[in-house]
Scaffold this motif. Structure first.
Motif, PDB file in Angstrom:
ATOM      1  N   MET A  56     -12.563  -2.697   0.773  1.00 65.48           N
ATOM      2  CA  MET A  56     -13.527  -3.090  -0.266  1.00 65.48           C
ATOM      3  C   MET A  56     -13.922  -4.563  -0.116  1.00 65.48           C
ATOM      4  O   MET A  56     -15.109  -4.896  -0.064  1.00 65.48           O
ATOM      5  N   CYS A  57     -12.935  -5.454  -0.031  1.00 64.52           N
ATOM      6  CA  CYS A  57     -13.229  -6.890   0.080  1.00 64.52           C
ATOM      7  C   CYS A  57     -12.716  -7.487   1.387  1.00 64.52           C
ATOM      8  O   CYS A  57     -13.057  -8.633   1.712  1.00 64.52           O
ATOM      9  N   GLY A  58     -11.845  -6.764   2.086  1.00 65.88           N
ATOM     10  CA  GLY A  58     -11.326  -7.271   3.361  1.00 65.88           C
ATOM     11  C   GLY A  58     -10.645  -8.612   3.200  1.00 65.88           C
ATOM     12  O   GLY A  58      -9.794  -8.791   2.331  1.00 65.88           O
TER      13      GLY A  58
ATOM     14  N   CYS B 127      -9.983 -10.375  -0.180  1.00 62.79           N
ATOM     15  CA  CYS B 127      -9.084  -9.738  -1.156  1.00 62.79           C
ATOM     16  C   CYS B 127      -8.497 -10.828  -2.064  1.00 62.79           C
ATOM     17  O   CYS B 127      -7.930 -11.816  -1.588  1.00 62.79           O
ATOM     18  N   VAL B 128      -8.645 -10.635  -3.366  1.00 67.17           N
ATOM     19  CA  VAL B 128      -8.200 -11.681  -4.302  1.00 67.17           C
ATOM     20  C   VAL B 128      -6.711 -11.967  -4.175  1.00 67.17           C
ATOM     21  O   VAL B 128      -6.262 -13.105  -4.288  1.00 67.17           O
ATOM     22  N   PHE B 129      -5.952 -10.927  -3.923  1.00 63.35           N
ATOM     23  CA  PHE B 129      -4.508 -11.120  -3.846  1.00 63.35           C
ATOM     24  C   PHE B 129      -4.143 -11.902  -2.581  1.00 63.35           C
ATOM     25  O   PHE B 129      -3.285 -12.764  -2.587  1.00 63.35           O
TER      26      PHE B 129
ATOM     27  N   TRP C  78       0.813  -1.220   0.000  1.00 63.69           N
ATOM     28  CA  TRP C  78       0.000   0.000   0.000  1.00 63.69           C
ATOM     29  C   TRP C  78       0.838   1.258   0.000  1.00 63.69           C
ATOM     30  O   TRP C  78       0.529   2.220  -0.700  1.00 63.69           O
TER      31      TRP C  78
ATOM     32  N   VAL D 145      -4.980  -5.376   3.466  1.00 63.63           N
ATOM     33  CA  VAL D 145      -5.974  -5.375   2.380  1.00 63.63           C
ATOM     34  C   VAL D 145      -6.593  -3.983   2.307  1.00 63.63           C
ATOM     35  O   VAL D 145      -6.123  -3.063   2.969  1.00 63.63           O
ATOM     36  N   CYS D 146      -7.629  -3.823   1.502  1.00 60.34           N
ATOM     37  CA  CYS D 146      -8.392  -2.577   1.605  1.00 60.34           C
ATOM     38  C   CYS D 146      -9.805  -2.952   2.028  1.00 60.34           C
ATOM     39  O   CYS D 146     -10.180  -4.129   1.995  1.00 60.34           O
TER      40      CYS D 146
HETATM   41  S1  SF4 Z   1      -8.969  -7.316  -4.160  1.00 57.56           S
HETATM   42 FE1  SF4 Z   1     -10.430  -6.169  -2.972  1.00 57.56          FE
HETATM   43  S2  SF4 Z   1      -9.432  -5.939  -0.951  1.00 57.56           S
HETATM   44 FE2  SF4 Z   1      -7.840  -6.562  -2.373  1.00 57.56          FE
HETATM   45  S3  SF4 Z   1      -6.997  -4.633  -3.023  1.00 57.56           S
HETATM   46 FE3  SF4 Z   1      -8.527  -5.170  -4.556  1.00 57.56          FE
HETATM   47  S4  SF4 Z   1     -10.362  -4.132  -3.888  1.00 57.56           S
HETATM   48 FE4  SF4 Z   1      -8.953  -4.129  -2.156  1.00 57.56          FE
END
Ligand code: SF4
Length: 434
Positions: free
Chosen positions: A410-412, A415-417, A380, A407-408
């Motif tokens: 948005m998905c907590g 998070c796909v990554f 980040w 994470v951010c």
């Molecule tokens: S996948 Fe979701 S939680 Fe991870 S960085 Fe992207 S928006 Fe944020």
């Protein structure tokens, strides 16, 4: 000796070297572009403070921010704030379009504070000094020319010359009426003067004198498109296309006398015509730098014209436009404030960068690749440093912080990554156990 003339004799002076370094191209490429008229470096010989900025073929797409007073809001401090906001946001050039208050004094204050190339529209100044209605009709051709000399002496690096609005162009316009008529302020002022006096455009008729002023002070001409379409329905009409031919002729004359010039373009243009507008300019004007206003790809979104223009600007930049004039969200509604200025510079920078990537400009896609790697690593701090607008990105992240800083919000935990990292770790642990 002008920059074109010294370049023609094979010299690549400090200005050319500086542009070449900033652009990571050879000085020879910049020098050759100046001689061919495909690159300009707006830099008045009286003004050495501005950072060198090359515009044209093979160079990074640049962004211009218009500021300036109006009759209702003639506060120089507010314009200085906007200038600072635009430069901090990354504008490559500033234009002063002031028409309210003491226009000459305002121009000089802005010029003194401006660290990037500075453009102006002397016709506005000339008319503002005489008064917009009766004063305009009382003006003489000399009054217009005097304004160009004054701006050049003050040190402006480029100025708009609406010389393409000729009597013939007006006859064509009259035979083929438009929905929105003439929407350029300078074009309207000159055409009203021409019709009232039944005279040719003084800037066209006395273009040699404009060239003399530009030569003496090394001012780059921005060959204005006084007949740019002001709505989608007027795009690519006969008057617009005719004026482009006149602009091409003036570009050739300027080049022949050692004066740098670029071509101004539309305006309001349907998305499917944007690339063709650029291709036509490049063909007719022999690769002259193209300075587009937007283009705005729809007429119906006042309040969002920084977006409608950035959409057109991205397509224009990808097709070869060299210099993007921003449009703010306030366009068609009100004089913009510093917040709208900042936002519009960012929108245009996104368009310019998208164009650079699409054109394969060396290094452009690398920025995206490096950024994407940081995103994939969930770095980040790195992302917030490397992104186009760190201030806004930080503010948005801080407004809804995640419970897990990795994470951010948005998905907590989804998070796909992060999920992929966990999956990889689980597979590795499974293999190790086996
Ligand atoms: S996948 Fe979701 S939680 Fe991870 S960085 Fe992207 S928006 Fe944020």
């Amino acid at each position: 000796v002008t920059l074109i003339e010294s370049s023609s004799s094979g010299q690549a002076g400090a200005l050319i070297e500086a542009v070449a370094r900033a652009e990571q191209v050879t000085a020879e490429a910049v020098r050759a572009g100046l001689v061919e008229g495909t690159i300009v470096i707006p830099a008045n010989r009286h003004r050495t403070a501005a950072r060198p900025c090359g515009i044209g073929r093979g160079l990074r797409v640049k962004v211009n921010a218009n500021i300036g007073t109006s009759g209702d809001y003639a506060d120089v401090e507010a314009e200085l704030t906007k200038l600072k906001a635009a430069v901090e946001a990354g504008a490559d050039a500033i234009m002063d379009l002031s028409t309210g208050g003491d226009v000459a004094a305002i121009r000089r204050r802005l010029l003194a504070a401006c660290p990037v190339p500075f453009g102006s529209v002397p016709v506005y100044d000339a008319v503002a000094q005489h008064g917009p209605e009766k004063g305009l009709m009382r003006m003489t051709a000399d009054d217009f020319l005097r304004a160009f000399a004054a701006h050049a002496q003050d040190g402006v690096d480029f100025f708009v010359v609406h010389a393409g609005v000729t009597r013939e162009a007006l006859r064509i316009l009259d035979r083929h009426p438009r929905v929105c008529g003439i929407v350029s302020r300078g074009g309207t002022m000159l055409s009203e003067w021409m019709r009232y006096h039944d005279r040719e455009n003084p800037l066209y008729e006395r273009f040699d004198e404009v060239l003399d002023i530009a030569r003496e002070h090394e001012v780059t001409l921005s060959l204005g498109d006084g007949l740019r379409p002001g709505c989608l329905a007027d795009s690519f009409d006969r008057a617009q296309v005719y004026e482009l031919g006149v602009q091409a002729e003036l570009h050739t004359r300027a080049l022949a006398t050692g004066v740098q010039s670029m071509i101004e373009g539309p305006g309001h243009v349907p998305l499917n015509q944007v690339a063709a507008q650029v291709e036509l300019e490049k063909a007719v004007c022999r690769g002259a730098p193209f300075f587009v206003l937007g283009p705005l790809v729809t007429d119906v979104a006042p309040g969002y014209d920084h977006i409608t223009s950035a959409i057109g600007a991205a397509v224009a930049a990808a097709a070869g436009a060299d210099f993007l004039c921003y449009v703010t969200a306030s366009e068609h509604l009100a004089l913009p404030g510093a917040a709208e200025v900042r936002e519009a510079v960012m929108a245009s920078r996104i368009a310019a960068h998208a164009g650079d990537v699409a054109r394969g400009r060396p290094g452009a896609a690398d920025w995206d690749r490096r950024f994407a790697a940081l995103r994939a690593r969930r770095d980040w701090a790195g992302q917030l440093d490397l992104c186009l607008d760190p201030e806004r990105a930080r503010r948005l992240r801080d407004a809804h912080r995640p419970s897990d800083e990795g994470v951010c919000s948005m998905c907590g935990e989804f998070c796909v990554f992060k999920l992929a990292e966990r999956g990889a770790e689980a597979r590795k642990a499974g293999r190790d156990r086996a």
